[in-house]
Structure formats: structure tokens, C-alpha cells
Design a protein around this motif. Structure first.
Motif, PDB file in Angstrom:
ATOM      1  N   TRP A 233      79.326 -31.240 -41.171  1.00  0.00           N
ATOM      2  CA  TRP A 233      78.641 -32.011 -42.202  1.00  0.00           C
ATOM      3  C   TRP A 233      77.255 -32.459 -41.767  1.00  0.00           C
ATOM      4  O   TRP A 233      76.342 -32.574 -42.590  1.00  0.00           O
ATOM      5  N   TYR A 234      77.071 -32.706 -40.475  1.00  0.00           N
ATOM      6  CA  TYR A 234      75.725 -33.015 -39.982  1.00  0.00           C
ATOM      7  C   TYR A 234      74.832 -31.781 -40.110  1.00  0.00           C
ATOM      8  O   TYR A 234      73.641 -31.892 -40.443  1.00  0.00           O
TER       9      TYR A 234
ATOM     10  N   LEU B 158      75.140 -29.490 -42.378  1.00  0.00           N
ATOM     11  CA  LEU B 158      74.820 -29.357 -43.793  1.00  0.00           C
ATOM     12  C   LEU B 158      73.718 -30.337 -44.193  1.00  0.00           C
ATOM     13  O   LEU B 158      72.770 -29.957 -44.898  1.00  0.00           O
ATOM     14  N   ALA B 159      73.828 -31.579 -43.729  1.00  0.00           N
ATOM     15  CA  ALA B 159      72.814 -32.593 -44.047  1.00  0.00           C
ATOM     16  C   ALA B 159      71.442 -32.161 -43.525  1.00  0.00           C
ATOM     17  O   ALA B 159      70.423 -32.318 -44.207  1.00  0.00           O
TER      18      ALA B 159
ATOM     19  N   LYS C  94      74.118 -34.207 -50.485  1.00  0.00           N
ATOM     20  CA  LYS C  94      73.876 -35.378 -49.642  1.00  0.00           C
ATOM     21  C   LYS C  94      74.998 -36.410 -49.789  1.00  0.00           C
ATOM     22  O   LYS C  94      75.426 -37.026 -48.798  1.00  0.00           O
TER      23      LYS C  94
ATOM     24  N   SER D  30      78.037 -35.076 -47.949  1.00  0.00           N
ATOM     25  CA  SER D  30      77.847 -35.199 -46.499  1.00  0.00           C
ATOM     26  C   SER D  30      77.960 -36.658 -46.066  1.00  0.00           C
ATOM     27  O   SER D  30      78.600 -36.974 -45.059  1.00  0.00           O
TER      28      SER D  30
ATOM     29  N   GLU E  62      81.626 -37.827 -46.156  1.00  0.00           N
ATOM     30  CA  GLU E  62      82.433 -37.211 -45.101  1.00  0.00           C
ATOM     31  C   GLU E  62      82.103 -37.802 -43.729  1.00  0.00           C
ATOM     32  O   GLU E  62      82.963 -37.910 -42.860  1.00  0.00           O
TER      33      GLU E  62
END
Length: 222
Positions: free
Chosen positions: A23-24, A26-27, A149, A152, A155
Motif C-alpha cells: 500500500w505504501y 501504491l501511495a 489515496k 491506501s 489500509e
């Protein structure tokens, strides 16, 4: 034993689970995409805004370039909280916020003065067709970014990322202003639609600039 701060941050990064890393990543990717998209949008909007004498579209394009500066700060923020989730804003981030804030204020002055002159001189755009196109694309892209966002942020349980998602909503409001003013002029020929839309963009730019300075002066989220 005294453990240095860089070592602690390195350990924080190493201890990230696969879920958190995903998720980091993706962010971070969304942040990079935001910068690239704003660059492309800025070039297209200012080009057609200048060619078609559409002040609102031109101002929207300049705003996109300013959002790029903000995007760089966001990328740095994501990197920081990934290494140290509880850390506060760095000097780099605060400087980026101040530069962005001053840029927005300069844009506000330019848009306001230009709008008044446009109304006074009764100048009309050649066409606002591209304003409609650019604003519609922008709305779709911003909705995609907000969704990513928010997902992310939830999560990762990150207030900073969720706050950034909330800030992105302002870009949608500005796109809606551009869409409304461009569509009204394109389909009705209302002479002041473009100038009034530009004043609307100036208002939101002022709010963004004000928020940048508020964030630079504290560690509160948007």
C-alpha cells in the motif's frame, strides 16, 4: 546503548509487512502519477487556453503546474511516514508548502486582475470547447486518485494520506468550475461565463494557498 535516528528509521522500513509495503508502494505510485498528470494537463490547458483566449482554461493549466510542486512535497511525505510513521513534517516539506502557497497567491492576483480586465474590455474566448474536454478528463482522473489515496490511507491507517485524499477534492471543485463556465459559454454564448469561472478558480486557489501556509506552520493535516 544509544541508537541513532537513521538506524531506527531503517529498521522501521525493514519491518514493514508485505501488506504495508504494497500500500505504501501504491501511495507512492499515485504521487508520481499525480505529478506527471499535472505536467501534461498543465501544458495542454495553458496551450489551448492561450490559443483560444480562454482565461479560465489558461488559469487552470497554471494551477496544474503549481500542483506539481505540491505533489513533490507529497512524495517526500509518503517516503517520510513510510520510514517513520509518527514523524512530523520536515523542513523540506514545510518549504515546499510555503513555495506552493506563494505560487497560489500570485496566481490568485493574476486571475483576479485578468478577470476584471476581461469583463471591462468585454473580451470573449474564441471557444471553450477544450475547457469542457480538459475538465471532464480531470474530474475522472481526480476521482480515481481520491479512491486510490483513501484506500491506501485506510489500509495503512495513515491520517496524512487520508488528508491528502481529502485535499484532492479541491481539484475536483476547480474542475467543476471550469466545466460549468466552459459549457455555459460554449452552449449559450454568455459573455461573462469565462471571466466568472476564472474568479471561481481564483477563490479556490486562494483557499489552497491559505491552507499551505497553515500546514507549514503546524503539523496538522489538511
Amino acid at each position: 546503548m544509544i541508537i541513532s535516528q537513521p538506524y531506527i528509521r531503517a529498521m522501521d522500513s525493514i519491518q514493514l509487512s508485505k501488506h504495508e509495503k504494497k500500500w505504501y508502494d501504491l501511495a507512492f505510485a499515485l504521487g508520481i502519477f499525480t505529478i506527471v498528470y499535472n505536467l501534461i494537463e498543465g501544458i495542454i490547458a495553458t496551450w489551448f487556453g492561450f490559443e483560444d483566449e480562454t482565461l479560465a482554461l489558461f488559469g487552470f493549466g497554471v494551477d496544474s503546474f503549481i500542483e506539481m510542486i505540491s505533489g513533490i512535497g507529497i512524495i517526500y511525505m509518503i517516503t517520510r511516514i513510510r520510514k517513520a510513521p509518527g514523524s512530523n513534517r520536515s523542513v523540506f516539506e514545510k518549504t515546499a508548502l510555503k513555495i506552493t502557497g506563494y505560487s497560489f497567491y500570485i496566481l490568485v492576483a493574476g486571475l483576479t486582475i485578468s478577470s476584471i480586465l476581461t469583463i471591462y474590455l468585454a473580451r470573449k474566448p474564441v471557444t471553450t470547447f477544450w475547457g469542457v474536454v480538459v475538465s471532464l478528463i480531470s474530474i475522472v482522473v481526480m476521482l480515481f486518485l481520491i479512491y486510490g489515496k483513501i484506500k491506501s490511507g485506510k489500509e495503512l491507517n495513515s491520517d496524512a494520506i487520508l488528508a491528502d485524499a481529502n485535499c484532492t477534492k479541491v481539484c475536483i471543485y476547480m474542475s467543476c468550475v471550469l466545466l460549468a463556465s466552459s459549457a455555459i459559454y460554449e452552449y449559450t454564448g454568455f459573455a461573462y461565463a469565462d471571466a466568472l469561472g476564472t474568479l471561481g478558480l481564483a477563490w479556490f486557489s486562494y483557499q489552497e494557498g491559505k491552507e499551505c501556509f497553515e500546514k507549514a506552520a503546524s503539523d496538522k493535516h489538511c
